[in-house]
Motif scaffolding. Sequence first.
Motif, short mmCIF file in Angstrom:
data_model
loop_
_atom_site.label_atom_id
_atom_site.label_comp_id
_atom_site.label_asym_id
_atom_site.label_seq_id
_atom_site.Cartn_x
_atom_site.Cartn_y
_atom_site.Cartn_z
N SER A 93 -5.57 -6.15 -3.94
CA SER A 93 -5.14 -4.75 -4.04
C SER A 93 -3.66 -4.75 -4.45
CB SER A 93 -5.29 -4.07 -2.68
OG SER A 93 -4.35 -4.63 -1.76
N PRO A 94 -3.14 -3.60 -4.91
CA PRO A 94 -1.70 -3.55 -5.24
C PRO A 94 -0.81 -3.95 -4.06
CG PRO A 94 -2.82 -1.67 -6.21
CD PRO A 94 -3.83 -2.37 -5.33
N ALA A 95 -1.17 -3.54 -2.86
CA ALA A 95 -0.38 -3.92 -1.68
C ALA A 95 -0.42 -5.43 -1.45
CB ALA A 95 -0.88 -3.17 -0.45
N MET A 96 -1.60 -6.02 -1.66
CA MET A 96 -1.75 -7.46 -1.49
C MET A 96 -0.94 -8.21 -2.56
SD MET A 96 -3.10 -9.77 0.45
CE MET A 96 -4.38 -8.92 1.33
N GLN A 97 -0.92 -7.69 -3.79
CA GLN A 97 -0.13 -8.32 -4.85
C GLN A 97 1.34 -8.36 -4.46
OE1 GLN A 97 -0.98 -6.60 -8.77
NE2 GLN A 97 -3.10 -6.26 -8.13
N GLN A 98 1.81 -7.26 -3.88
CA GLN A 98 3.21 -7.20 -3.42
C GLN A 98 3.44 -8.22 -2.30
OE1 GLN A 98 5.57 -5.34 -4.88
NE2 GLN A 98 7.09 -6.27 -3.55
N GLN A 99 2.49 -8.32 -1.38
CA GLN A 99 2.62 -9.26 -0.26
C GLN A 99 2.64 -10.70 -0.76
OE1 GLN A 99 -0.44 -8.86 2.72
NE2 GLN A 99 0.51 -10.35 4.08
N VAL A 100 1.75 -11.03 -1.69
CA VAL A 100 1.71 -12.38 -2.26
C VAL A 100 3.07 -12.70 -2.89
CG1 VAL A 100 0.69 -13.82 -4.08
CG2 VAL A 100 -0.78 -12.39 -2.66
N SER A 101 3.60 -11.76 -3.65
CA SER A 101 4.87 -11.96 -4.34
C SER A 101 6.01 -12.16 -3.35
CB SER A 101 5.18 -10.77 -5.25
OG SER A 101 4.18 -10.66 -6.24
N GLU A 102 6.02 -11.37 -2.28
CA GLU A 102 7.09 -11.48 -1.30
C GLU A 102 7.03 -12.79 -0.52
OE1 GLU A 102 6.83 -7.87 0.99
OE2 GLU A 102 7.49 -6.64 -0.71
N ILE A 103 5.84 -13.20 -0.13
CA ILE A 103 5.68 -14.47 0.60
C ILE A 103 6.08 -15.63 -0.31
CG2 ILE A 103 4.01 -16.04 1.68
CD1 ILE A 103 4.45 -13.64 3.44
N ALA A 104 5.62 -15.62 -1.55
CA ALA A 104 5.98 -16.70 -2.49
C ALA A 104 7.49 -16.71 -2.74
CB ALA A 104 5.22 -16.54 -3.80
#
Length: 174
Positions: A93-104
């Motif tokens: 989801s768009p929220a998950m994409q943001q989360q993946v980016s922030e964690i990475a």
Amino acid sequence: MGLFDQILGAVSNPNQQGSLGQIGSIINAVDQLSDRTGADPSTIQSVLGVVGNYVRSSLQEKQATSGNEEAQALVNQYSGTSPNPQAVDSLFSPAMQQQVSEIAAQRTGLDAGTIQQLLPLAVPVVLNFLQSGANAQNPQVGGNPVLNSFLDADRDGDVDIADAIQMASQYMRR
């Protein structure tokens, strides 16, 4: 048996899709990501490790709700070495994409916005590794030991995609 061992097994098994050419194209895609960002390949491998962790969670959810065939179908449809925003949207989801980016970003020091721009290539590359175990004649039939190994991992949060890419790179360059 580790993920990389499963991938090497797929490369040497004519009934599976894995090949040295496929591994080489994955390594080239990692090098392209490195060149595009100016980050060293080990940083990109770390990004792919984080992405791989989220890909695994998403595929495990698909497998639990729709079965192994659905997880394999997603791998078959979206694996590759070219950018594919639909691959990202199909798994995150768009929220998950943001989360993946922030964690990475936290783990690598790269900018989260840069990582978000890399996702359309990073996700297909991770899926491409997983496709190596698919049946060569009919990818939808039969088990994919590479995908199964990936999905049945010990859930310790450490996905060996980054390790598999590093080992593949060393293997191909000897």
